[in-house]
Design an enzyme around this catalytic site. Structure first.
Site, short mmCIF file in Angstrom:
data_model
loop_
_atom_site.label_atom_id
_atom_site.label_comp_id
_atom_site.label_asym_id
_atom_site.label_seq_id
_atom_site.Cartn_x
_atom_site.Cartn_y
_atom_site.Cartn_z
N GLY A 1 -5.55 -4.19 -1.39
CA GLY A 1 -4.84 -3.27 -0.52
C GLY A 1 -3.80 -3.93 0.37
O GLY A 1 -3.24 -4.95 0.01
N LEU B 1 -5.52 1.07 -7.82
CA LEU B 1 -4.79 0.07 -7.04
C LEU B 1 -5.40 -1.33 -7.16
O LEU B 1 -6.59 -1.52 -6.91
CB LEU B 1 -4.76 0.49 -5.56
CG LEU B 1 -3.93 -0.41 -4.64
CD1 LEU B 1 -2.46 -0.34 -5.00
CD2 LEU B 1 -4.16 -0.04 -3.19
N ASP B 2 -4.58 -2.29 -7.53
CA ASP B 2 -4.97 -3.71 -7.58
C ASP B 2 -6.15 -3.97 -8.52
O ASP B 2 -6.91 -4.93 -8.34
CB ASP B 2 -5.32 -4.24 -6.17
CG ASP B 2 -4.11 -4.15 -5.24
OD1 ASP B 2 -2.99 -4.15 -5.75
OD2 ASP B 2 -4.32 -4.08 -4.02
N ASP B 3 -6.31 -3.11 -9.51
CA ASP B 3 -7.47 -3.24 -10.40
C ASP B 3 -7.08 -3.52 -11.85
O ASP B 3 -7.92 -3.64 -12.72
CB ASP B 3 -8.32 -1.96 -10.33
CG ASP B 3 -9.64 -2.13 -11.05
OD1 ASP B 3 -10.33 -3.12 -10.74
OD2 ASP B 3 -9.96 -1.30 -11.92
#
Lengths: 296, 296, 296, 296
Positions: free
Chosen positions: A213, A239-241
């Protein structure tokens, strides 16, 4: 199943082709591929094969010299399809001489953009960069220096959809193969992302999955970690995965303030992002189980 | 405020003393400390001072030669207290010649234990290891080889409190200064932890705060990270949240299976844990804002 | 040309075979090898091929599953020789289930020996260690702990030849495949070395070719380098000049005295040496132009 | 003995002063320095002291806040000289607000120059770069982009002396404090070097002392090393033998050709050189016994 799309580049332009293959493992796969190339008089330059997971899923990258190769790449799919069908292969082939078309997205931090442009100009990155898209004017001078068109598309809460429409129009016009988010500080919509599966690379300034995040440097500073990270990954809806392509780290200490983390992070982000972009445009990445297999 | 407890060790036993100081920053702090030592004929060997946080909190480590020093360490607190009070110092002093007494806790994985015993024997770790406590018989032979008493205290759900009572009795009998959890697979109770503030060091086999909790190698494998980490930290009541002392990393790739992660992790954990233990017993660590300041 | 000697080991004993091949590059090499294995019903697990030098010399490592493989390894050479002859291959094949027999040579420093024994015992190194040879009594207790026969053969100027004769008798009796010099402080004679081509691995405690010869730590300290190295290499007649298998480094600073270099070096030497030994016994190393190709 | 020359810079301009001190060790040194600053109402921000060599030579760096400091820096030498004389100090003091004047020398490779200019512009390097000197026209466009005057002074065998005279005239006119050789491919004469003692920093593209002299990448490639290095050092009369300031390394493998070494080397050289330049302009480097002490 057949895609004759992205290609392979190197500093010295080689007259070669690259094939990426994945399928359930079976006896005879290597022989079938090597035979096919040999029968058409190709000389294999690199053959690397990996098996993933408990079921030993087959993943391979083959590069062969095209001098003397008897099969024009245009006819390759037609001829190879029977082989591919027999084994249930998911595959693609590309010419070394094709240079993928990359769009760089950037906001106000310019270090990754400057680095990518420099590497593209000196030949490290065998791609074209036909345009840069930003939500700010700030870093235009670097685009101008390198003679790359710089498009400002402001993004605010109310205009996001509209901005993405404008972005996608530009991407379409320029036949973009790959989008690189070089510290682009806007979150793309799921619809946008869905249009570019495994074709958007982001640099996150932390060692994912730590500090997911916003403000990862602040999070790292507050936690008192002794090592700072950066992660290049494909962008997915979560997100960011997305699948991690590359990560790098640098030591920090109690002497480093937040400003130092930002500075040390810059050196890291540049190197990690450019390596991921390079592997992508050189067709060195396969995906399996939300993870990347890198044929270095 | 005054604690004349833990001490400082090095390979070649130096006849020196170490003082750790922390307090709000003020003018004259360095001068007051350096003067005090000089007035008693001490020769300062190392002076390192750091300021932390926005309010510039003062943290310092001073080591001085005791040859010719006119003040017996026994009388040090009495004489130094007026100086310390004036500045509101939180401080401690220790003799190099004192070797802290360390208890190692271990379960079935023996690599960190073997490494600590080896380093203690060859002089890298200037401490005593009067006992090893385990919840299993498995690694006794290493204790026997080094002639260290090995106490098995089994732990099960119903017997945890009882086991901790037995553990604490042993720790008390042996006047233990520091507990090292060398891959000890039981979670200590808050009551136990409260008895040893900043005196329990754990090794976690991930790059904290990534992969908190159980099976961090499995988590790392599933997420497809490209770098494996290990973290040595002080144990506090919140799981895996104590101040980080040291971290280390090693590159992994898609070729590494879970077994490989375990093997690569071993080399990492040994080095990271032993470094943290060494810094602690050499009085090189101060805490500020749940973070460590390391005077290397 | 055919050697059915050393073998391949892994933690979980796989029922597989490994072939290493090198020859001038030609079309059809990969196809010929993959076909041969497929025709005998083998399933290739790993295929990695590299080309070295300007003339693109061909180097490959192939591992295949033996379950269902129709050709007993005893008959492999007879059947494969025609293929090998056609391409002028230099090749070897080995069974995973064979554990190479390793002799460790050591003097007074015990850290590499202790590390190798530990890794062998826990399964990281899939080899046998039937004996340890030393010119000193000092580290016998570690051999005893692991139950490995420890032979002391003193070496002095006048007795070197005689000592080497005794060493070679022991090596012959125990059918040793590989000699590991784990900080063995005697220089072997050219005659001895000639008997074990690419079968002696040494650990040198510097970043070769910096600090060749004696006392590399002292040399590094005097030069004021900021990074300390260690190098594992095959032993050839020219001192410290054999093909480099693996290197590692660690940061040092002006705060590190000579003692610190020795300590930091220990951690490095252990990891670098054990990695080189592992690659050797897993048949992952080919030589080309006095350099190593590592199939990781 | 007193030099009020170079200064100290940081991202946020601090109103502080830095003193570097070296002398034979004696009791009372820290006290004398700290007292002097305290007596003039200075608040010490950082105090770090190190002892080098067997005779424990004293080396220290002290930084103090100038707000409220009662002694104008102009008068500092006069007042501090009695203290310095008493202890036989070799010392210097500098203002944080002074930005050292740096001349960059470059030939045809532009990566280090581009990097230094970028870091200077974004504030990482608190210095002025009033001019760039090159023996070639090639990289002028980067100088132009950043608005830095670019002087071409060709060098050939016969014109070396003349060229150096021209260079030194420019350096004198621009009151240059530090010369940075950013892959400048000419060897400076001993006379030139003697005019800038400890004021010329070079980047050598190898891990010195390995691969001294020309073509270190070729040498590294031929030797088959597994790790590539870069070294920033002060220039002295003996080629590649000056005190090492910083070194860095990157892993390479048999897959890396000479071109890859050059590319990987670029990333390394930039980071290593910029770190050395930064430490120099922030007055963090002392010399002792041809080695550097870095107060990070």
């Amino acid at each position: 199943m057949v895609t004759l799309t992205r290609s392979y580049g190197e500093r010295v332009l080689k007259n070669s082709a690259v094939m990426l293959v994945q399928c359930p493992d079976q006896k005879g796969l290597d022989a079938a591929i090597a035979d096919f190339i040999f029968q058409h008089d190709g000389n294999i330059l690199h053959f690397e094969q990996h098996q993933a997971g408990e079921e030993r899923f087959y993943l391979a990258r083959v590069e062969w010299d095209l001098s003397g190769f008897q099969l024009p790449l245009d006819h390759f799919p037609e001829k190879f399809t029977p082989v591919a069908k027999k084994f249930g292969m998911h595959w693609g082939v590309a010419l070394t001489s094709y240079r993928p078309r990359v769009a760089v997205f950037v906001s106000k931090y310019d270090h990754c953009l400057v680095d990518l442009l420099y590497r593209q100009r000196n030949g490290e990155l065998a791609c074209e960069i036909p345009l840069i898209i930003s939500n700010h004017e700030d870093v235009r001078r670097h685009a101008d220096f390198h003679g790359v068109p710089y498009h400002v598309i402001p993004v605010s809460k109310g205009t996001k959809r509209e901005a993405e429409v404008a972005q996608q129009r530009l991407l379409g016009e320029h036949k973009i193969d790959l989008i690189v988010l070089a510290r682009y500080m806007q979150i793309l919509s799921p619809e946008f992302i869905a249009n570019f599966p495994q074709r958007i690379i982001n640099i996150h300034h932390s060692f994912l999955p730590a500090f997911i995040g916003a403000k990862p440097h602040q999070q790292a500073y507050d936690r008192g970690v002794k090592i700072l990270g950066a992660t290049a990954h494909y962008v997915t809806e979560v997100l960011d995965d997305g699948p991690i392509i590359e990560q790098g780290v640098v030591r920090i200490s109690h002497k480093d303030g937040l400003d130092d983390l930002v500075e040390k992070g810059r050196d890291l982000e540049k190197v990690v992002l450019s390596r991921a972009v390079r592997w992508h445009i050189e067709n060195r990445i396969l995906l399996y189980a939300n993870k990347t297999v890198i044929f270095e």
